[in-house]
Design a protein around this motif. Structure first.
Motif: not given
Ligand SMILES: [Mg+2]
Ligand SMILES: Nc1ncnc2c1ncn2[C@@H]1O[C@H](COP(=O)(O)OP(=O)(O)O)[C@@H](O)[C@H]1O
Length: 357
Positions: A44, A159-160
């Protein structure tokens, strides 16, 4: 326009904690590129620096030909999709997707055209007037994706984005995401801790370990030729056997010994680990030239399409062996606990690895 992403010696520290350490990465124009690694490895943080939400402590970031290291997010040709969709609850689906275009003062006709096109792409044309709270998790994620893509960024950061979805939906969304990326042709930088997801989606991926780059390559490179024991262990079951190398053989502490491929610079008596993937090990149907060892079945786990056997080959060393159930018509185990079996693998399927898993 060329829109690859280049990280040149990028580091990020928070106080005394280093989240990212001298990261060099090149993401090609139009590539589906993943950052893969365990929680806390700096994925991240890296994405936030590419997006412009955080500035690197040192190093440079380029997008295409532009040095964007210190540009604010809105001056970069990127959009970000987060795990939490952060949709506007007071706006319907159309309003959510149209938001960025409206704010930039795009003409009404263009907004209707582009939003319609995006909703079609993500399969939500019929939900244009729905409010976010009436949508399923998968639909919300598609709205978030459409909202980011409608701006036609040359780089999309994710992000995910699938991690909040249940397994079945996640697997379907994977395929959709890949299709959408192909269609829009924009560069995707995709963050995930899920190795299956990264292998399935990526043109290339980077494996991160504690803020540093462990390996970059295609999914095949990473799976078939992991750089070290960490990568081998993180991607799939690695069946690591640690021992000493001598005379072209690896000898485990318990005495088990078998031939391993040589490697330049490997000295006699060196401590090394060998790894053979579960699907590369056979329990029968051996071919000439295969490495053969004996073991004892400790467990067998039926998995529908395949059965996994845990076979102890030395005290405390268990190898996972995956057998396809293609030839078996019903739930029937070939081996059960306590049975003595012979295992075989082709010498080239045994990898010598540095480091600890
Ligand atoms: Mg992360
Ligand atoms: N704003 C912050 N302040 C302090 N530490 C942070 C901050 N953001 C991230 N970290 C730390 O940096 C490391 C990497 O975090 P992160 O990039 O979020 O990892 P990942 O996304 O791979 O799980 C972690 O040790 C995390 O605690």
């Amino acid at each position: 326009m060329m829109s690859g992403v280049h990280l040149d010696g990028v580091s990020k520290t928070f106080g005394s904690r280093t989240a990212v350490r001298r990261l060099d990465l090149t993401v090609g124009d139009g590539e589906f590129f993943s950052l893969l690694g365990p929680s806390g490895c700096g994925k991240t943080s890296t994405l936030r620096m590419i997006a412009g939400f955080d500035a690197p402590t040192s190093g440079r970031i380029r997008i295409g030909a532009n040095d964007v290291t210190f540009l604010p997010p809105h001056r970069r040709d990127v959009n970000t999709v987060f795990q939490s969709y952060a949709l506007f609850e007071h706006l319907d689906v159309f309003g959510n997707v149209a938001f960025g275009l409206k704010r930039r003062g795009a003409p009404r006709k263009e907004i209707i055209q582009r939003v319609g096109r995006m909703l079609e792409l993500v399969g939500l044309l019929g939900e244009a007037r729905a409010r976010p709270h009436t949508l399923s998790g998968g639909q919300k994620q598609r709205v978030a994706l459409a909202r980011a893509l409608v701006n036609r960024p040359s780089v999309l950061l994710l992000d995910e984005p699938l991690s909040a979805l249940d397994l079945q939906l996640r697997q379907r969304m994977r395929l959709e995401l890949k299709e959408i990326q192909r269609e829009v042709g924009c560069t995707f930088v995709f963050v995930t801790h899920d190795q299956d997801e990264a292998l399935a989606l990526s043109d290339r991926l980077a494996v991160l370990r504690a803020g540093t780059l462990a390996q970059t390559g295609t999914p095949e490179d990473i799976y078939e030729r992991p750089a070290d024991a960490f990568v081998a262990g993180f991607i799939g079951v690695s069946n690591v056997m640690a021992g000493r190398y001598a005379g072209g053989r690896l000898t485990l502490p318990g005495g088990l010994s078998f031939p391993v491929p040589g490697r330049p610079g490997l000295g006699e008596g060196a401590r090394v680990s060998a790894s053979v993937r579960p699907e590369k090990i056979r329990l029968g149907d051996f071919e000439p030239g295969m490495v053969r060892v004996r073991g004892t079945v400790r467990e067998s786990v039926y998995g529908g399409a395949s059965t996994t056997y845990l076979v102890e080959v030395a005290p405390g060393v268990e190898l996972s062996v995956l057998e396809q159930n293609a030839d078996r018509s019903r739930r029937e185990k070939r081996w059960s606990g306590g049975e003595s079996v012979e295992l075989g693998w082709r010498p080239e399927h045994c990898l010598l690895l540095d480091g600890d898993a």
